[in-house]
Scaffold this active site. Sequence first.
Site, PDB file in Angstrom:
ATOM      1  N   ASN A   1      18.883  59.399  66.555  1.00 49.90           N
ATOM      2  CA  ASN A   1      19.117  58.809  65.242  1.00 49.90           C
ATOM      3  C   ASN A   1      19.167  57.291  65.287  1.00 49.90           C
ATOM      4  OD1 ASN A   1      21.176  61.590  65.063  1.00 49.90           O
ATOM      5  ND2 ASN A   1      19.414  61.382  63.716  1.00 49.90           N
TER       6      ASN A   1
ATOM      7  N   HIS B   1      12.014  63.715  70.575  1.00 55.37           N
ATOM      8  CA  HIS B   1      13.062  62.689  70.627  1.00 55.37           C
ATOM      9  C   HIS B   1      12.495  61.382  71.176  1.00 55.37           C
ATOM     10  CE1 HIS B   1      16.853  65.497  70.739  1.00 55.37           C
ATOM     11  NE2 HIS B   1      15.998  65.844  69.795  1.00 55.37           N
TER      12      HIS B   1
ATOM     13  N   TYR C   1       8.728  70.771  64.120  1.00 56.14           N
ATOM     14  CA  TYR C   1       8.950  69.542  64.876  1.00 56.14           C
ATOM     15  C   TYR C   1       7.728  68.638  64.871  1.00 56.14           C
ATOM     16  CZ  TYR C   1      13.653  70.568  66.100  1.00 56.14           C
ATOM     17  OH  TYR C   1      14.993  70.778  65.995  1.00 56.14           O
TER      18      TYR C   1
ATOM     19  N   HIS D   1      12.034  73.738  72.357  1.00 58.92           N
ATOM     20  CA  HIS D   1      12.210  74.365  71.046  1.00 58.92           C
ATOM     21  C   HIS D   1      11.474  75.698  70.941  1.00 58.92           C
ATOM     22  CE1 HIS D   1      14.534  71.254  69.152  1.00 58.92           C
ATOM     23  NE2 HIS D   1      13.697  70.331  69.579  1.00 58.92           N
TER      24      HIS D   1
ATOM     25  N   ARG E   1      20.494  77.251  62.450  1.00 63.53           N
ATOM     26  CA  ARG E   1      21.042  75.905  62.317  1.00 63.53           C
ATOM     27  C   ARG E   1      21.115  75.554  60.841  1.00 63.53           C
ATOM     28  NH1 ARG E   1      18.024  70.268  64.291  1.00 63.53           N
ATOM     29  NH2 ARG E   1      19.771  68.867  63.879  1.00 63.53           N
TER      30      ARG E   1
ATOM     31  N   HIS F   1      11.908  88.886  66.717  1.00 64.38           N
ATOM     32  CA  HIS F   1      10.546  88.646  66.244  1.00 64.38           C
ATOM     33  C   HIS F   1       9.768  89.949  66.119  1.00 64.38           C
ATOM     34  CE1 HIS F   1      11.977  85.001  68.301  1.00 64.38           C
ATOM     35  NE2 HIS F   1      11.277  84.333  67.404  1.00 64.38           N
TER      36      HIS F   1
END
Length: 767
Positions: free
Chosen positions: A163, A216, A289, A442, A467, A493
Amino acid sequence: MKTVNKYKIQALTALILLIFISCAEDKVSSSTLSSASEIANNQHPSLILTKAGVQEIRANLGSIPIFDETLANVKAEIDAEIELGIEVPIPKDYSGGYTHTRHKKNWFALQKAGVLYQILDDEKYALYIKDMLFQYEKIYKTLPAHPKTRSYARGKLFWQCLNDSNWLVYVSQAYDCIYNYLSAEEREQLETNLFRPFADYISVENPQFYNRVHNHSTWGNAAVGMIGLVMNDTVLIDRALYGIKGLNQDKTAKDDDGGFINKDGKAGFLANIEEPFSPDGYYNEGPYYQRYAMYPFLIFAEGLNNVKPEYKIFDYKDGVLLKSINALLNLSDADGDFFPLNDGQKGMSYYTSALVTAVDISYKYGDQDPGLLSIAKEQNSVLLDDSGLAVSLGIKNNEAKPFNKKSINLSDGPDGTEGGVGILRNEGIELVFKYASQGSSHGHYDKLSYSLYEKGDEVLQDYGLSRFVNIEQKGGGNYLKENKTWAKQTIAHNTLTINETSHFNAEYEIGSKHHSVLHYFSSENESVQVVSAKEDNAYQETEMLRTMALIKDEDFEKPYLLDIMKVTANKENKYDFPYYYFGQVLSTNFEYQTANTLKQLGAKNGYQHLFLEGSGKAANENSKFSWLNNRQFYTLTSVTNKNDELLFTRLGANDPDFNLRRDPGFMLRRKNTKNTLFVSTVEAHGSYSPVTESAVNSNSNITQVKVVLDTKDYTAIAITTVAGNTKLFITSNTDASKEAIHSLKINNNEYQWTGPYYFKQIKTNKL
């Protein structure tokens, strides 16, 4: 304690490295410092807005509706922020908390105020930016690492360096816009006390965050590079493009999601283009993402293109950044929502601001695809920069054409050799078939999984992530433990789970070494589109071959799905084959008993989160299950044997904090079986109107699905309709080339064809 010590050592190493870099590059750095404040006035703005672009924007204001409306909305927003006054609080919260949210609002406000200053030439916006930047300058160097300690790389303004990097990406643009408004002394003060220390902190002082291949790090690379472009700091630009050179990576350090940092020594912005993107533009972490990473990828690329055109960044890796936007748009459903492959929050769509950036930049720097203009019109917003102007002029000139999403196969891996994602589309029905690589940290353990949509509504779902993003009450807005215990597990899944154990035993280090392999993809015939892939590493000495066909047949109201999963194993196993549907159960052709007391289905690997609501035994060669959802009817017809168990499940066991949705599921269980074949069809049919209270075409059109042949080389399935018509589908399990000529005898009848599959209506007596 070991982790704490490790990061203390890393921090010390980073500080030593920073001293070495400063010494080794002293000549360059001192030159940069002395010249950064002396850049000629005509070079700013140059990052995203350009001086020529500003003049053209001003000349067109009032005649470009979508740009004018966006400008008015942004002006109203920032005028309100200015009226409220500036607040730069001492950081203390996780995502969703007050200080986190305030600093996040500040970075957006600064960036938007910058473009308003340039376009409207109103000094109040420049003054607002200047005053806020100096408030940050006042506190930054005295700020310790963020007090929340959960992250593997704590920021200063935020709980994670990610961030902080977001902040610098946006604020770099604001600084560029008021660069000439500031005096040389003011610029030197900001660069010495805020921007350069900020860039050093998220890079050299946090190499475990910066020096790897991950979304990131892309944000970190872009942040360092963009402020470097504004300050004309070649050291920072070089660090952004190539990472921190000579750093001995700690290959055991993990990120928040369990992924490892930079295993191969590559780092920096260019490595983050080379490694995650396939030649088709698919991003290995998945569309959620990819959407998040596209902003730093493209906004930094635009800055490089404007300031350092010699890098030819939009041509890098055969223009993959621009290709990736087309891939990403194709990874969305009929409503524009991205398919939740791997970790992905449902509802994220191309209406997000990151995709406004992607569409506008792709249009200006790509081939000016008129289909992008139609999406921009739907977004009803543009960037307030040169690329936004190009889009606005294209729309004004009525150049927009529909963006036509077709069936597409997107390869995965840097060379396109690590599986992929196949999407089949026909008349509102969309099949998303995942046979990709692990997807970095991920990724989910769901080889050969799929989801099915009708006109943007989920028919058979992929759960997505566990989340509640930026909702502080739910784990500070971060990933919940159920993401690992449920959402990533195979049983979550629509694919095969063996012996209640997830693919690769849900071990990242193993899963990341393997990928499924495309058998064939065929979409040339719009009436019969097929995707087929193999997986032979998810379970030891077991091969799964899944072939999925989306078939448009005149005997059916809508296209239907044929699903064939062929399993070759070295021993007897227990197989679980789930279908995660939505809506109300209507009917079955088998008897079942419901449970008055709910019990969990298993003890681990996701099974601990499933309640068993009902169970039955297959009574026929076909088991049928029908349900109603969103006023549409659906029917699953599965080939079964008398020993197959049919289970009704419900998510929510072992979930005391209600972190999981209470979604239903239907499961076919087959025990004590070695080699086996799972065959089913999924029909979308009819509709229900609560206004007229009428049900139209509410029953299945299929009377029988039959396996007429199953060998090593071929599998043949016959589908018979209520009208008595029989269709024969044959898939080649070995030679799937388009040129292959096949000849096959079934019940004394010869079938010949070229290519990987055969489909035709036949006479029933031939079988």
